[in-house]
Motif scaffolding. Structure first.
Motif: not given
Length: 147
Positions: A132-138
């Motif tokens: 989730k955190d990586r998707i939000k960042r991307l």
């Protein structure tokens, strides 16, 4: 390969669709088949309760999230177990973007961000990101600061 990810409203209208490796002439068949499958089986289903089907040697996992139905179609290594992970990541991302299980209006208001999430989760028919955190960042739409 993940052949398709579709979102539809309660009336069966397609809100978002992503096909991978499906010829254009077969897409109409898949749209109508999935919407009919949902109309027959999704009445009274709780949010995020997964349903599974098989059709023409492919697997289909589908669910309801708020007022939106979500369908994921896969074949080969993407069996019902792998597709359940894919649909979990997708529902989780949609809930994060919308803040809750979406109504159709809220879903369409957040359409752009949901499309960005989908592009980060499924890339060219394969599961790309699950964190989730990586998707939000991307999906922040900010230019990179370091080159």
């Amino acid at each position: 390969m993940i052949l398709a990810v579709l979102f539809a409203n309660a009336e069966g209208n397609i809100l978002i669709e992503r096909f991978h490796g499906v010829p254009a002439e077969e897409r109409l068949h898949w749209r109508s088949f999935l919407v009919k499958l949902g109309a027959d089986n999704l009445k009274g289903v709780k949010n995020e309760e997964l349903l599974v089907a098989c059709h023409k040697s492919v697997y289909i996992v589908y669910t309801v999230l708020g007022d939106v139905s979500i369908y994921v179609v896969g074949k080969d290594e993407y069996d019902e177990l792998a597709l359940s992970e894919v649909i979990f990541v997708i529902t989780s991302a949609v809930k994060d973007v919308c803040g809750k299980p979406p109504s159709e209006r809220l879903f369409l208001d957040k359409y752009g961000r949901i499309c960005l999430c989908l592009d980060e989760i499924v890339w060219k028919g394969y599961l790309e990101n699950t964190e989730k955190d990586r998707i939000k960042r991307l999906i922040r739409l900010k230019p990179p600061t370091e080159f």
